[in-house]
Scaffold this active site. Structure first.
Site, PDB file in Angstrom:
ATOM      1  N   ASP A 104     -49.931  29.619  26.054  1.00  0.00           N
ATOM      2  CA  ASP A 104     -50.742  28.797  27.432  1.00  0.00           C
ATOM      3  C   ASP A 104     -52.445  28.888  26.906  1.00  0.00           C
ATOM      4  O   ASP A 104     -53.255  28.893  27.839  1.00  0.00           O
ATOM      5  CB  ASP A 104     -50.663  29.961  28.423  1.00  0.00           C
ATOM      6  CG  ASP A 104     -50.983  31.284  28.243  1.00  0.00           C
ATOM      7  OD1 ASP A 104     -51.172  31.775  27.005  1.00  0.00           O
ATOM      8  OD2 ASP A 104     -51.382  32.216  29.178  1.00  0.00           O
ATOM      9  N   GLU A 105     -52.503  28.950  25.618  1.00  0.00           N
ATOM     10  CA  GLU A 105     -53.859  28.821  25.026  1.00  0.00           C
ATOM     11  C   GLU A 105     -54.084  27.812  23.989  1.00  0.00           C
ATOM     12  O   GLU A 105     -53.201  28.266  23.151  1.00  0.00           O
ATOM     13  CB  GLU A 105     -54.287  30.342  24.620  1.00  0.00           C
ATOM     14  CG  GLU A 105     -55.306  30.853  25.694  1.00  0.00           C
ATOM     15  CD  GLU A 105     -55.770  32.210  25.082  1.00  0.00           C
ATOM     16  OE1 GLU A 105     -57.008  32.565  24.795  1.00  0.00           O
ATOM     17  OE2 GLU A 105     -54.824  33.093  24.899  1.00  0.00           O
TER      18      GLU A 105
ATOM     19  N   ASP B 201     -57.218  27.338  28.484  1.00  0.00           N
ATOM     20  CA  ASP B 201     -56.485  28.330  29.004  1.00  0.00           C
ATOM     21  C   ASP B 201     -55.866  28.431  30.425  1.00  0.00           C
ATOM     22  O   ASP B 201     -56.264  28.148  31.318  1.00  0.00           O
ATOM     23  CB  ASP B 201     -57.261  29.595  29.230  1.00  0.00           C
ATOM     24  CG  ASP B 201     -56.624  30.826  29.191  1.00  0.00           C
ATOM     25  OD1 ASP B 201     -55.371  30.913  28.956  1.00  0.00           O
ATOM     26  OD2 ASP B 201     -57.304  31.853  29.426  1.00  0.00           O
TER      27      ASP B 201
END
Lengths: 428, 414
Positions: free
Chosen positions: A105-106, A10
């Site tokens: 973003d993960e 993350d």
């Protein structure tokens, strides 16, 4: 059973960090990326400096500015985020073939069976040291190649990995090896548990539950009495029983997608492209999971937060976007909402089956006959180049061609333009 | 001003629903606001005659309608007959009772919800009906009943019989043809043409076809109906349901085909329905011409096997897998929860081994409606439509069979 391992990566305050990366003079200042306060904007990301003021993502921008008047508010630059995201995903793919990007973003990595590949000896302290080295190396590589920090969590289940990644943010590495899941979760404050929102947390605290271990030590019957089904689910969670989808009884009941608009949209012309995109998305996820569904549900919320749902059962199940879209549009038209401002709209398919049997059509048009082939190609393109590489014409916004990713903050093009500034939720 | 303000607002709301304004509804809306003025009516009817007449019409009365007048039955007492009528605007049913003694002629509209059950419970004594301008009083023996009536002027004008084309047909034949097709209509409201039954009226034949896009059924009778101009039309299934209910198989039915309307005279009762608009797909084109493989089997045995095996079938796709090899037909169903069922029966088959999937509901419908002892299943491949016909018909070219069912397979992806 062979050990399963998942890593959850993350990025820390991703959008805000990218802005700081590109404009070093902002370093250490309260920076946030989000929509304008006058346009019902919300914060998409806040730098850690901004977070000390209490600003966090999903907070209305107006409120964020009240908490932190010197907040540096920047519009999103999706193209740039996407570029970096792609770079990061590539790094992850170098490490492990099974990378599932969850958002820009993960990502979730399935490391099951990869221990030896990464030089992890699970015989020594359950592989704790080895996996920690792996996670740190991964984090280091992301930082040296992109200049951004990631938090990495490792665990036996996807959920534990996700919680672990969140445990020591920013730039944290938390490894929970086999057999440690219970202790790790036991020490978590209840607010950190997935599925526990502020209200549930409040209920739990009122009953004297502070940490996950308080739940673990309570009999199931009592939890059920106090919190109903949620109580039982919490216990499952705490006992690390939830093995992220490998349980056959955790079959999905529906696949849906919804979106909230920055400014209320009015009229079919504005809503149709949105429904089209939602349908594409739902259809793609159905196909990815090898499911078909027979019941189409439309969800719609007006500006007074009144939520309405309408459903239709078809005679045969489908995983095709045009059919889902057409049914959803029909439901929408039947609601006669041409004049009503819409705040949120969503499409859900239920009545699911894993059967891949497809009912033949006697009077199929050529287009209908070609659809499954088209779907396969589009899916392949999406898997390879991302969900915006390819869009159906009908999914484009009426106000113009806009290739900003779904779920992203768009730069506003004047009030009332009907553009999206959407947050999205996945309901399953 | 009783029902008017509320009625108009509901009416206009419904009219705004985007669907094209129904001609009769539009005409209803133009009705001037008026006070109820049911006429004083006085009649005496044998209970059995009245109960029969009410049964004929009451079926189309809706209690959920937004137009209150549609929840009533229109009474029109003339010197020689009492006429009852009800309508839901799509289907209208009109019946005549000739055994009535009319004291005072006139019209009134009586809400059906309580009146009809009350009349049904009465004994054999004659029923006396007396209407003032806003009330009906019923008496039979010592039993009494009162109900507020509505203004008959608001009742939609009843369709007239059109004389363009009319012909007579045996009740039994008509009932049989309707039963053999109506089950296969589409429930999909977005395809109104498929929600009706397609008719071909020729010089020497009468054909009915119904399809929902996945299966199709055709029933054809060689009849000399005396139809001069061949016609093709789509009959509303709601109308046909009413006809089926009223048909006395021993009697003849007269059918009147108009420009936009279809009427059925069944004894003293007439059913009027609007023709379904839209075009019916070219059904002949989808009946496969090349059917290399023929399977002959016992209809009842196959129905029993399907009923047994379907228990394990997937609840969403209803798939059963049929395997034909030599003289054996093997049926398998696999559900998502690991459930599985299998059975087989012996058949006459000489072609290549073949595997094909069908929705078991469709197969069961076909087996229920083909009335022969043995049936023929003719098909070319596992992804083309299969033809089901009675084995009594021409086996060489099954496509010429008068009763023919077509099933599109479920593509098996396992």
């Amino acid at each position: 059973m062979r050990a399963r391992y998942f890593a959850h990566v993350d990025m820390d305050a991703f959008y805000a960090s990218v802005e700081v990366l590109d404009r070093p003079e902002l370093s250490g200042l309260p920076v946030a990326v989000g929509g304008k306060p006058g346009e019902r904007g919300v914060i998409a990301a806040a730098s850690y400096a901004a977070r000390t003021f209490g600003v966090h993502s999903a907070m209305p921008t107006a409120q964020a500015l009240r908490l932190c008047p010197e907040l540096i508010l920047l519009p999103g630059r999706m193209a740039r985020y996407q570029e970096l995201s792609e770079q990061i995903m590539q790094i992850l793919r170098d490490q492990c073939p099974a990378v599932e990007p969850l958002s820009l973003d993960e990502a979730s990595l399935d490391l099951s069976g990869c221990a030896r590949l990464h030089g992890v000896d699970e015989a020594v302290d359950g592989g704790h040291k080895g996996w920690t080295r792996f996670a740190q190396a991964l984090q280091h590589r992301i930082h040296t190649e992109t200049g951004l920090w990631a938090s990495v969590g490792l665990g036996e289940t996807r959920r534990i990995a996700k919680i672990a990644s969140d445990h020591r943010k920013p730039a944290g590495v938390v490894v929970v090896v086999r057999g440690e899941g219970r202790d790790f979760l036991a020490d978590l404050p209840i607010e950190k548990l997935r599925g526990v929102g502020p209200k549930m947390a409040e209920r739990l605290r009122r009953q004297g539950f502070r940490r996950a271990r308080d739940i673990a030590s309570t009999p199931r019957t009592q939890l059920q009495q106090l919190f109903g089904k949620a109580g039982s689910a919490l216990l499952d969670m705490v006992e690390a029983r939830d093995l992220g989808g490998v349980h056959p009884d955790r079959r999905e009941k529906s696949v849906g997608r919804e979106t909230t608009f920055a400014r209320d949209l009015v009229g079919m012309a504005a809503l149709e492209p949105v429904l089209s995109r939602l349908s594409e998305n739902v259809a793609r996820r159905l196909r990815k999971r090898s499911l078909q569904g027979r019941v189409i549900q439309l969800k719609i919320r007006d500006r007074g937060f009144h939520t309405f749902t309408r459903r239709h059962s078809m005679t045969t199940p489908t995983d095709s976007a045009p059919r889902i879209r057409d049914e959803a549009l029909r439901l929408l038209r039947a609601m006669q909402w041409e004049q009503v401002p819409v705040r949120l709209i969503g499409v859900t398919v239920s009545g699911l089956t894993e059967s891949r049997a497809v009912q033949g059509e006697l009077f199929a048009t050529d287009e209908e006959r070609r659809q499954p082939g088209i779907d396969r190609i589009v899916d392949a393109i999406h898997d390879r180049f991302g969900s915006n590489a390819f869009l159906r014409g009908r999914s484009l916004l009426a106000t113009g061609v806009d290739r900003t990713p779904w779920g992203a903050t768009l730069s506003p093009s004047g009030p009332g333009s009907g553009r999206l500034d959407s947050s999205e939720r996945i309901s399953q | 001003m009783w029902l008017c303000p509320q009625w108009v607002s509901i009416g206009s709301l419904r009219l705004g629903m985007g669907s094209p304004v129904h001609p009769q509804r539009a005409c209803l809306q133009r009705e001037p606001h008026s006070r109820p003025k049911g006429q004083p009516v006085k009649i005496q009817v044998p209970q059995s005659d009245l109960a029969r007449g009410l049964s004929a019409v009451a079926n189309v009365v809706s209690n959920k309608t937004t137009l209150p007048i549609l929840s009533t039955i229109l009474f029109d007492a003339e010197s020689d007959a009492l006429t009852l009528a009800a309508t839901d605007l799509d289907v209208s049913v009109v019946t005549h009772i000739y055994g009535a003694e009319t004291g005072k002629t006139g019209r009134t509209a009586i809400p059906a919800a309580k009146f009809v059950p009350f009349i049904r419970t009465l004994g054999p004594d004659a029923v006396k009906l007396q209407c003032t301008n806003d009330k009906v009083k019923v008496g039979s023996g010592k039993a009494r009943f009162e109900e507020a009536t509505m203004d008959p002027a608001n009742f939609p004008p009843l369709p007239k019989l059109t004389q363009d084309t009319s012909f007579e047909i045996e009740g039994a034949v008509l009932a049989d043809m309707i039963r053999n097709t109506i089950y296969a209509i589409s429930r999909d409201e977005t395809r109104p043409a498929l929600q009706g039954v397609f008719w071909e009226l020729g010089a020497d034949h009468f054909t009915m076809v119904a399809t929902d896009g996945h299966r199709l059924t055709r029933t054809r009778r060689k009849l000399d109906l005396g139809v001069k101009n061949p016609r093709k039309l789509i009959a509303s299934s709601a109308g046909l349901q009413q006809v089926l209910r009223l048909i006395d198989e021993a009697e003849k039915v007269t059918i009147y085909v108009g420009e936009t309307q279809l009427s059925f005279e069944v004894g003293n009762t007439t059913v009027h329905t609007r023709l379904v608009e839209g075009s019916f797909p070219n059904y002949e084109q989808v009946i496969p011409k090349n059917n290399r493989n023929h399977i002959v089997c016992d209809r009842q045995t196959l129905a029993d096997r399907v009923r047994r095996v379907k228990i394990s079938a997937d609840r969403v796709t209803n798939q059963i897998r049929f395997e034909f090899e030599g003289s054996v037909m093997n049926l398998t169903a696999t559900g998502t929860e690991g459930s599985r069922a299998e059975d087989q029966l012996s058949v006459d088959y000489e072609g290549e081994p073949l595997v094909i999937g069908f929705n078991h509901n469709y197969v069961e419908d076909v087996l229920k409606h083909l009335e022969s002892e043995n049936i023929v299943i003719a098909l070319d491949r596992a992804d083309t439509a299969a033809i089901f016909v009675p084995a009594e018909g021409p086996i060489d070219d099954v496509t010429t069979s008068d009763d023919l069912c077509l099933l599109m397979p479920l593509r098996l992806n396992d």
